[in-house]
Enzyme design. Structure first.
Site, PDB file in Angstrom:
ATOM      1  N   GLU A   1       0.833  -1.211   0.000  1.00 43.55           N
ATOM      2  CA  GLU A   1       0.000   0.000   0.000  1.00 43.55           C
ATOM      3  C   GLU A   1       0.866   1.259   0.000  1.00 43.55           C
ATOM      4  OE1 GLU A   1      -3.448   2.062   2.825  1.00 43.55           O
ATOM      5  OE2 GLU A   1      -2.174   0.465   3.620  1.00 43.55           O
ATOM      6  N   HIS A   2       1.755   1.369   0.962  1.00 44.09           N
ATOM      7  CA  HIS A   2       2.666   2.509   1.060  1.00 44.09           C
ATOM      8  C   HIS A   2       4.089   2.025   0.821  1.00 44.09           C
ATOM      9  CE1 HIS A   2      -0.611   3.358   4.095  1.00 44.09           C
ATOM     10  NE2 HIS A   2      -0.699   4.451   3.349  1.00 44.09           N
TER      11      HIS A   2
END
EC number: 1.1.-.-
Length: 500
Positions: free
Chosen positions: A381-382
């Site tokens: 995600e990040h």
């Protein structure tokens, strides 16, 4: 949190890649060495992946003054299990059939919160805005300005199109805003008002006609700061509702809540499962699971910075993966030491430590090519890149929710204020989708027109033959009738048009 006795087990995933994952004991059954009696000693075990590890002696190196942690105990499971799916479906059915009465019953049951109407009045909303201090209002305005500015810049790139592809044949598309949008803002554990900016503001910039928002009560009361953020972002209707009942009320509608066409925003596992089950009845932004963070770093940064950024995201929840990919063994070990130190002072250490203990991982690579490959495999995600050449990863990586390039930025900036959207794909969904952005609230709808008889006859000629190739006689006749009327040609019923 005191350091746990244990070792790091390092099975290579490729010939060169080395993965450091926390282990409480060595998987090599021939190794009887234990390290729990020496908590400041880290053993790195290297085991040939091409052989049975249980039949091969360990190679050991001891490195002093390094904290150790426990093993990763499993992988994050996204999506509901059978019991959760059944429970959520039951709640959805209750709201669909019971409307406002069911919503009220579930709000009392799960949130201990009861009102005659869960929609806030203008006076209540104004009171929430007025409850902000001057500093809080300025901070909210600053964050919303950044998010609005970037969303507007993104919107400007989405242009309507019209082109004449053949003489007399005009094709085009229009970017049409979704009419009714429901935005969910989680707030049971923490009042995540940033999610109001990310959903409501983005939908407003897209041009959505009606935007409603739901957020649960916080500590038994209306979540004032969330409501203020929702209102300042431009919400048309604000409801103090949380959980599955909020998602269901927005999707199905009730006697007092008109249904929406799309639901956006993060939430807990039950909210995520409700969105999954309702997909098709309404549109959704994406399936969001536990927060994931991946740090890619070399020895241009230090262990304290890396550890701070890993734990800063691990505090989201006990099932939040935090991973480091590095080509520096020293940085890997320094990071472990710093995590141990920071967990003794971090107020949210109980959550962050559990997440790191169960889902923390360090992957040690020798080349940047391997680092890119491992990062793309994880599709996190990040992805925070702190290397000498972060643009190499920008230009090379393909699977990620959002990139944070260089040590001067970090995931928290993206979560709260910098301007990019924080609603991002998890559970490797970054392989096929990006995160929430202004384009998610738009439908790109095509249109066509034919300006001349000649063009209609030309397209009809090809359309007739292509339809009959597929066996669609009715389709062919739609073409044939136009060839007769606009082309003046004598074509038999359901017969192919002969080329000129």
């Amino acid at each position: 949190m005191p350091p746990a006795g244990g070792i790091f087990h390092r099975p290579p995933t490729t010939r060169k890649s080395r993965r450091l994952t926390p282990r409480s004991a060595c998987s090599n059954s021939t190794c009887s060495r234990t390290w729990g009696e020496q908590p400041w000693l880290l053993a790195l075990h290297s085991i040939d992946s091409d052989r049975n590890a249980g039949r091969r002696p360990c190679k050991r190196r001891a490195i002093a003054m390094i904290r150790t942690i426990k093993s990763a105990r499993g992988s994050v499971v996204n999506g509901g299990n059978g019991a959760m799916t059944s429970a959520v479906q039951t709640l959805l059915d209750q709201v669909e059939q019971g409307g406002d009465r069911a919503v009220r019953e579930l709000s009392i049951r799960f949130d201990k919160f009861d009102r005659d109407s869960y929609r806030l009045t203008k006076a209540e909303i104004d009171a929430c805005i007025n409850s902000l201090t001057g500093r809080e209002r300025e901070d909210l305005d600053f964050a919303q300005d950044q998010i609005r500015n970037f969303a507007e810049a993104q919107r400007a790139t989405l242009l309507d199109l019209e082109i004449e592809t053949l003489p007399g044949v005009v094709l085009g598309h229009r970017n049409v805003p979704i009419q009714n949008v429901g935005c969910y803002v989680p707030g049971g554990k923490y009042p995540l008002l940033a999610s109001a900016h990310m959903t409501v503001l983005t939908a407003r910039v897209a041009g959505c006609e009606r935007i409603i928002t739901c957020a649960p009560p916080f500590q038994g009361k209306v979540a004032e700061k969330i409501v203020a953020a929702q209102a300042l972002a431009g919400a048309d209707e604000i409801y103090c509702l949380g959980g599955v009942q909020a998602i269901a009320a927005m999707a199905y509608g009730t006697e007092t809540i008109a249904p929406v066409d799309m639901v956006a925003g993060p939430g807990n596992a039950y909210v995520a499962e409700a969105k999954r089950l309702l997909f098709g009845k309404v549109g959704i932004d994406l399936f969001a699971g536990p927060t994931e963070t991946l740090v890619i770093a070399d020895d241009s940064v230090d262990g304290e910075l890396v550890a701070t950024d890993l734990l800063g995201q691990a505090e989201h929840g006990v099932n939040s993966p935090a991973v480091l990919i590095t080509n520096s063994e020293k940085l890997a070990l320094d990071t472990v030491a710093e995590i141990g130190r920071l967990l003794t002072i971090l107020p949210t250490a109980a959550i962050a430590a559990k997440a790191w203990e169960d889902f923390g991982e360090i992957i040690l690579c020798e080349t940047t090519k391997e680092m890119v490959a491992e990062a793309d495999r994880l599709a996190s995600e990040h992805v925070q890149v702190m290397t000498r050449d972060p643009d190499h990863f920008l230009n090379s990586m393909r699977n990620y929710g959002a990139l944070f390039l260089g040590a001067r930025t970090n995931v928290s900036f993206g979560d709260k204020v910098i301007g990019t959207n924080h609603t991002l794909p998890t559970n490797k969904a970054a392989r096929y989708t990006g995160g929430l952005w202004v384009g998610k609230f738009l439908k790109t709808c095509t249109y066509q027109r034919i300006l001349t008889d000649e063009a209609s006859a030309l397209i009809g000629e090809y359309g007739s033959r292509l339809s009959l190739m597929e066996g669609f006689v009715g389709h062919a006749e739609q073409s044939n009738i136009r060839v007769r009327r606009y082309g003046g040609r004598n074509v038999g019923y359901a017969m192919p048009v002969d080329p000129r």
